[in-house]
Design a protein around this motif. Structure first.
Motif, short mmCIF file in Angstrom:
data_model
loop_
_atom_site.label_atom_id
_atom_site.label_comp_id
_atom_site.label_asym_id
_atom_site.label_seq_id
_atom_site.Cartn_x
_atom_site.Cartn_y
_atom_site.Cartn_z
N ALA A 10 0.82 -1.22 0.00
CA ALA A 10 0.00 0.00 0.00
C ALA A 10 0.84 1.26 0.00
O ALA A 10 0.45 2.29 -0.56
CB ALA A 10 -0.94 0.01 1.21
N ASN A 11 2.05 1.21 0.59
CA ASN A 11 2.85 2.43 0.66
C ASN A 11 3.50 2.80 -0.66
O ASN A 11 4.14 3.84 -0.78
CB ASN A 11 3.92 2.29 1.74
N LYS A 12 3.37 1.93 -1.67
CA LYS A 12 3.94 2.21 -2.99
C LYS A 12 2.87 2.61 -3.99
O LYS A 12 3.12 2.67 -5.19
CB LYS A 12 4.69 0.99 -3.51
N VAL A 13 1.67 2.89 -3.52
CA VAL A 13 0.54 3.23 -4.40
C VAL A 13 0.38 4.75 -4.47
O VAL A 13 0.35 5.43 -3.44
CB VAL A 13 -0.76 2.58 -3.90
N ASP A 14 0.28 5.29 -5.68
CA ASP A 14 0.05 6.72 -5.91
C ASP A 14 -1.37 6.90 -6.41
O ASP A 14 -1.74 6.36 -7.46
CB ASP A 14 1.07 7.24 -6.93
N ILE A 15 -2.17 7.67 -5.68
CA ILE A 15 -3.60 7.84 -6.00
C ILE A 15 -3.83 9.30 -6.35
O ILE A 15 -3.39 10.21 -5.65
CB ILE A 15 -4.48 7.41 -4.83
N LEU A 16 -4.59 9.52 -7.42
CA LEU A 16 -4.97 10.87 -7.86
C LEU A 16 -6.47 10.85 -8.18
O LEU A 16 -6.94 9.99 -8.91
CB LEU A 16 -4.17 11.28 -9.10
N SER A 17 -7.18 11.84 -7.63
CA SER A 17 -8.64 11.85 -7.81
C SER A 17 -9.11 13.28 -7.95
O SER A 17 -8.66 14.18 -7.23
CB SER A 17 -9.33 11.20 -6.60
N SER A 18 -10.02 13.50 -8.91
CA SER A 18 -10.69 14.80 -9.07
C SER A 18 -12.16 14.53 -9.37
O SER A 18 -12.64 13.40 -9.27
CB SER A 18 -10.03 15.61 -10.19
N ASP A 19 -12.87 15.60 -9.75
CA ASP A 19 -14.31 15.43 -9.98
C ASP A 19 -14.61 14.66 -11.27
O ASP A 19 -15.72 14.15 -11.45
CB ASP A 19 -15.00 16.80 -10.02
N GLU A 20 -13.62 14.51 -12.20
CA GLU A 20 -13.86 13.80 -13.46
C GLU A 20 -12.82 12.70 -13.74
O GLU A 20 -13.03 11.89 -14.65
CB GLU A 20 -13.82 14.78 -14.64
N TYR A 21 -11.77 12.62 -12.96
CA TYR A 21 -10.63 11.77 -13.32
C TYR A 21 -10.17 10.97 -12.11
O TYR A 21 -10.08 11.51 -10.99
CB TYR A 21 -9.50 12.64 -13.85
#
Length: 403
Positions: A28-39
């Motif tokens: 889990a510490n090697k996971v990069d998460i990116l979140s926005s309202d459409e992506y």
């Protein structure tokens, strides 16, 4: 080249969407998460998951949880309804995908900056609050110490004053004793002198009678004197008259009328030069509820003739409607000054001015002053039952406040 994750899962309701991305054994510490309202983006090399959502979601409410070998997105739809598909039709367009990715990265960057700024601001505010609290504590401690010192000084001063008062009382009592003893001594001496004089007069009288008896002259007989008085008739006093006051009142009214002629402006129309027309105009405005226009009319009339009490009283009524209570008191006081001397011709006007001023005092919670004006108005119109009832209500308010 990254490996695109395609074995993700998703579910939806009218208001929410859940997206599950497997981590394929990556920590889990090697996971990069990116979140926005459409992506959405989950990067854990060599795997990559990208999703351009079918519709916009509320980025502020959503969340992403990492655990049990998967990343689970919990998203809230901005507009309720079923999508029936997760990906947008534009997901296959690499240019649009790149644009949305950059926009998402920019939004995340901006959000992180805002959070950092908010965190820094909050930290400074907390530090400032802590400093203020420390200063308040120190000020409170200084005030407590100062209060203790002041209390000790007051106590010492009270003890000293009490001792002085006791000494003064003791001295007064001693002085009273000395004065009483002196008075008794003086009274005793006076009584002895009076007794001695009585004895001397008695002895002298006895000597006179003895001389007369020895000379053979008998004592003189007492006589009577008849006194007659000449009858005198006094005229019955006439009723007290208010003629001087009435003449003074008429003189003041005449002066007010002469001031009208002296203060006329050549630029005004004939109607604007007539205070009575202005007063009637103000009365008309007052009746229609236009209190500000009525005040303007009365004020203009006052500029023309500042000695007519009705203008001030009427303007006070307008200010009372507009709750300008201090101006009501000022105008009514001026009207009462101009309504002097009190004569029957101005009794009704004096009553109105007193009631309006008393009402203003009561609205300002100055009930004692208000009651004085109402009682003065009752003295002018003693048979006015409404005034008597109002005065009684004010007395009850004063009594309840004192209680």
């Amino acid at each position: 080249m990254p490996l695109i994750v395609k074995d993700f899962g998703w579910e939806e309701t009218d208001k929410m969407v859940w997206v599950t991305v497997p981590l394929k054994g990556v920590k889990a510490n090697k996971v990069d998460i990116l979140s926005s309202d459409e992506y959405l983006k989950v990067s854990y090399p060599p795997y990559l998951f990208e999703c351009l959502l079918f519709a916009a979601v509320d980025d502020g409410k959503g969340s992403a949880q990492v655990g049990n070998g998967a990343v689970v997105f919990k998203l809230y739809k901005q507009e309720p309804g079923l999508w029936n598909r997760l990906q947008s039709p534009d997901a296959d367009d690499k240019q649009i995908m790149k644009q949305k990715r950059e926009e998402a990265q920019e939004k995340v960057k901006k959000r992180l900056e805002e959070e950092a700024t908010l965190k820094s601001t909050t930290k400074r505010a907390n530090e400032k609050l802590a400093i203020n609290e420390m200063m308040k504590i120190e000020d409170g401690e200084r005030e407590r110490i100062s209060s203790i010192k002041e209390s000790e000084r007051n106590k010492a001063t009270e003890d000293l004053e009490r001792w002085k008062e006791e000494q003064r009382i003791i001295a007064e009592k001693e002085k009273e004793k000395l004065l009483a003893a002196q008075r008794e001594q003086v009274e005793a001496e006076k009584e002895r002198d009076r007794e001695e004089r009585r004895k001397q007069r008695k002895a002298k009288a006895n000597n006179i009678f003895e001389k007369e008896n020895k000379s053979g002259n008998a004592p003189r007989e007492s006589g009577k004197i008849v006194v007659t008085h000449t009858p005198r008739v006094f005229p019955t006093p006439t009723r007290e008259s208010q003629t001087p006051q009435e003449e003074e009142w008429l003189k003041k009214q005449a002066e007010a009328k002469r001031s009208i002629e002296m203060s006329l402006d050549k630029d005004l129309t004939e109607e604007e030069k007539n205070p009575q027309w202005l007063q009637d105009k103000g009365n008309s405005f007052f009746a229609s509820g236009d209190y500000k226009s009525a005040i303007n009319a009365y004020t203009h009339a006052i500029h023309l003739t500042p000695k007519l009490p009705s203008l001030y009283s009427n303007r006070a009524a307008c200010h009372l409607k507009l709750r300008n209570f201090f101006k009501v008191i000022e105008d009514c006081s001026k009207a009462m000054d101009l309504l002097f001397p009190p004569v029957p011709q101005n009794a009704k006007s004096r009553c109105k001015a007193l009631v309006r001023r008393g009402t203003a005092f009561c609205e300002l919670e100055l009930y004692v002053e208000g009651l004085k004006d109402y009682e003065a108005a009752l003295a002018v119109e003693p048979k006015n039952e409404a005034l008597a009832a109002d005065a009684e209500r004010i007395r009850q308010v004063i009594q309840s406040t004192e209680a």
